[in-house]
Design a protein around this motif. Structure first.
Motif, short mmCIF file in Angstrom:
data_model
loop_
_atom_site.label_atom_id
_atom_site.label_comp_id
_atom_site.label_asym_id
_atom_site.label_seq_id
_atom_site.Cartn_x
_atom_site.Cartn_y
_atom_site.Cartn_z
N LEU A 66 0.83 -1.21 0.00
CA LEU A 66 0.00 0.00 0.00
C LEU A 66 0.86 1.26 0.00
O LEU A 66 0.56 2.23 -0.69
CB LEU A 66 -0.94 0.00 1.21
N ASP A 67 1.94 1.22 0.76
CA ASP A 67 2.87 2.35 0.79
C ASP A 67 3.46 2.58 -0.59
O ASP A 67 3.51 3.71 -1.08
CB ASP A 67 3.95 2.08 1.83
N GLU A 68 3.88 1.50 -1.22
CA GLU A 68 4.45 1.58 -2.56
C GLU A 68 3.43 2.13 -3.57
O GLU A 68 3.75 3.01 -4.38
CB GLU A 68 4.90 0.18 -2.98
N LEU A 69 2.19 1.65 -3.50
CA LEU A 69 1.16 2.11 -4.42
C LEU A 69 0.85 3.59 -4.23
O LEU A 69 0.74 4.34 -5.21
CB LEU A 69 -0.13 1.29 -4.26
N ALA A 70 0.70 4.02 -2.98
CA ALA A 70 0.40 5.42 -2.70
C ALA A 70 1.53 6.34 -3.16
O ALA A 70 1.29 7.38 -3.78
CB ALA A 70 0.10 5.63 -1.22
N SER A 71 2.76 5.94 -2.89
CA SER A 71 3.90 6.76 -3.31
C SER A 71 4.02 6.80 -4.83
O SER A 71 4.28 7.86 -5.41
CB SER A 71 5.19 6.20 -2.70
#
Length: 190
Positions: free
Chosen positions: A116-121
């Motif tokens: 999720l962190d990767e997707l949001a960034s």
């Protein structure tokens, strides 16, 4: 213009960078690009904290299981009946299964938080570039220009932002598949 605050800081940054595009979209009646970001908002830090708590719980279960096993061994060596040993082995197995399930759940939580962190960034960077590339048309629309070229570019940028977010959201189904095994009890108590 007021910037929206999201759970994920990269999305707050993206919303800030999309604020002029959003204002232009509002004047033209096209979809709000900032609203699309809500579909991907998340708090990986909270998920990591929860995963850590589950992992700590797994360690507590493992410790309790070790104490239980030691007590069973003492009881069995003291001449206890075979029935007690069978029951104790069953309970011991349940402890092991519960600890394994908790550790597995914690690991899934960490993977989900990272994804999720990767997707949001990633989406933040992508939509910021889209907004920047439409900057001159956005400024023109905000200044009152309703030429086909300016309107088309602003509309296309809003559509591109929504598509970028939708593409990232579509990848979340793989995360849902990881959660599926966690929906059934890990241990059926005897």
């Amino acid at each position: 213009m007021t910037s929206e605050v999201f759970e994920h800081p990269a999305l707050t940054t993206a919303a800030s960078r999309l604020s002029a595009l959003r204002a232009a979209a509002g004047r033209l009646g096209v979809p709000d690009p900032v609203a699309a970001l809500r579909h991907l908002d998340c708090s990986p830090a909270s998920i990591r904290t929860s995963a850590s708590a589950v992992d700590t719980g797994a360690l507590a279960v493992t410790s309790a299981q070790a104490e239980f096993r030691a007590g069973v061994d003492r009881a069995e060596n003291g001449g206890s009946t075979e029935t007690f040993g069978t029951w104790a082995d069953t309970v011991d197995g349940q402890y092991v299964a519960a600890a394994r399930a908790a550790a597995s759940t914690a690991a899934v939580g960490v993977r989900i938080a990272e994804r999720l962190d990767e997707l949001a960034s990633s989406v933040s960077a992508e939509v910021s570039l889209i907004a920047a590339s439409a900057g001159s048309s956005v400024a023109a629309v905000l200044a009152g220009d309703r030429s086909a070229e300016a309107v088309s570019e602003v509309s296309a940028a809003c559509t591109a932002v929504i598509r970028a977010v939708s593409a990232k959201v579509a990848t979340l189904s793989s995360l849902a598949a990881e959660l599926e095994p966690l929906t059934t009890p890990a241990v059926e108590l005897s």
